[in-house]
Scaffold this motif. Structure first.
Motif, PDB file in Angstrom:
ATOM      1  N   GLN A   1      14.998 -29.945  -7.614  1.00  0.00           N
ATOM      2  CA  GLN A   1      15.549 -29.525  -6.329  1.00  0.00           C
ATOM      3  C   GLN A   1      16.963 -30.063  -6.209  1.00  0.00           C
ATOM      4  O   GLN A   1      17.178 -31.275  -6.338  1.00  0.00           O
ATOM      5  CB  GLN A   1      14.678 -30.057  -5.187  1.00  0.00           C
TER       6      GLN A   1
ATOM      7  N   THR B   1       5.767 -29.207  -6.829  1.00  0.00           N
ATOM      8  CA  THR B   1       6.803 -28.184  -6.828  1.00  0.00           C
ATOM      9  C   THR B   1       7.896 -28.541  -5.831  1.00  0.00           C
ATOM     10  O   THR B   1       7.628 -29.190  -4.811  1.00  0.00           O
ATOM     11  CB  THR B   1       6.225 -26.799  -6.436  1.00  0.00           C
ATOM     12  N   PRO B   2       9.160 -28.159  -6.111  1.00  0.00           N
ATOM     13  CA  PRO B   2       9.621 -27.613  -7.385  1.00  0.00           C
ATOM     14  C   PRO B   2       9.755 -28.712  -8.429  1.00  0.00           C
ATOM     15  O   PRO B   2       9.631 -29.886  -8.108  1.00  0.00           O
ATOM     16  CB  PRO B   2      10.992 -27.041  -7.003  1.00  0.00           C
ATOM     17  N   SER B   3      10.052 -28.342  -9.660  1.00  0.00           N
ATOM     18  CA  SER B   3      10.272 -29.363 -10.680  1.00  0.00           C
ATOM     19  C   SER B   3      11.657 -29.978 -10.523  1.00  0.00           C
ATOM     20  O   SER B   3      11.873 -31.136 -10.874  1.00  0.00           O
ATOM     21  CB  SER B   3      10.094 -28.767 -12.079  1.00  0.00           C
TER      22      SER B   3
ATOM     23  N   THR C   1       9.135 -34.299  -9.136  1.00  0.00           N
ATOM     24  CA  THR C   1      10.228 -33.418  -8.729  1.00  0.00           C
ATOM     25  C   THR C   1      11.514 -34.199  -8.881  1.00  0.00           C
ATOM     26  O   THR C   1      11.649 -35.299  -8.334  1.00  0.00           O
ATOM     27  CB  THR C   1      10.088 -32.964  -7.266  1.00  0.00           C
TER      28      THR C   1
END
Lengths: 112, 113
Positions: B11, B7-9, B108
């Motif tokens: 940024q 996470t996040p996918s 990410t």
């Protein structure tokens, strides 16, 4: 850095036929080789590996062949299925090294 | 089947800002990795982590980068002052032991503006 080379950016194969993906390496210290498959927007998924003490490893439709004298390995997929369409990466590691060294990938397209 | 989760996918960060990318490796795995893939280029190794310390790092992993395993489940990559050239997909991977294959998260996508 060209230690692992996949010279075919793409490959198109008819469904049901054999797909052969090739990989060459230059570092004779590599002793462990892996194939990963990657779909768009996903991470690489492990497919099959081979240690340098073997020349063949088979898992279902997937077989990896290693030719150490030629520093060459290949992945055979038979029979090819539509879901096999993806980018295939060859990767290698040397003893005592934790990292994987990657090829540039080959995009496999299975035609119906 | 257990998965590595990241996470996040995606940024998006301004140049010069700090960014932390998060990963939850597979629970019984002991070796942890970060890789990156700049658009159109090969996957590149950044760092490996075992027994609460860095076991190997590449030339890319300079003083702007750090990794941490703050608790028993998370593994983070921090970039202190991001540069435009840090824009890439960052993949976390883990494996159970030194002879097993590495398993990867979905990555990410880091975009530096």
């Amino acid at each position: 850095d060209q230690q692992v080379k996949q010279n075919s950016p793409s490959l198109s194969v008819q469904e049901g036929r054999i797909s052969i993906l090739n990989c060459d390496y230059t570092n004779s210290m590599f002793d462990y080789f892996l194939w990963y498959k990657k779909y768009p927007a996903e991470g690489p998924t492990f497919l099959i590996s081979i240690s340098s003490i073997k020349d063949k490893n088979e898992d279902g439709r997937f077989t990896v062949f290693l030719n150490k004298s030629a520093k060459h390995l290949s992945l055979h997929i038979v029979p090819s299925q539509p879901g096999d369409s993806a980018v295939y990466f060859c990767a290698a590691s040397a003893p005592g090294n934790y990292q994987l060294i990657w090829g540039a990938g080959t995009k496999l397209i299975i035609k119906p | 089947e257990p998965e590595v989760t990241q996470t996040p996918s995606h940024q998006v960060t301004q140049m010069g800002q700090e960014v932390i990318l998060r990963c939850v490796p597979i629970s019984n795995h002991l070796y942890f990795y970060w890789y990156r893939q700049i658009l159109g280029q090969k996957v590149e190794f950044l760092v490996s982590f075992y027994n609460n310390e860095i076991s190997e790092k590449s030339e890319i992993f300079d003083d702007q980068f750090s990794v941490e395993r703050p608790d028993g489940s998370n593994f983070t990559l921090k970039i202190r002052s991001t540069k435009l050239e840090d824009s890439a997909m960052y993949f976390c991977a883990s494996r159970r032991d030194s002879v097993m294959p590495q398993h990867f998260g979905d990555g990410t996508r880091l975009s530096i503006l």
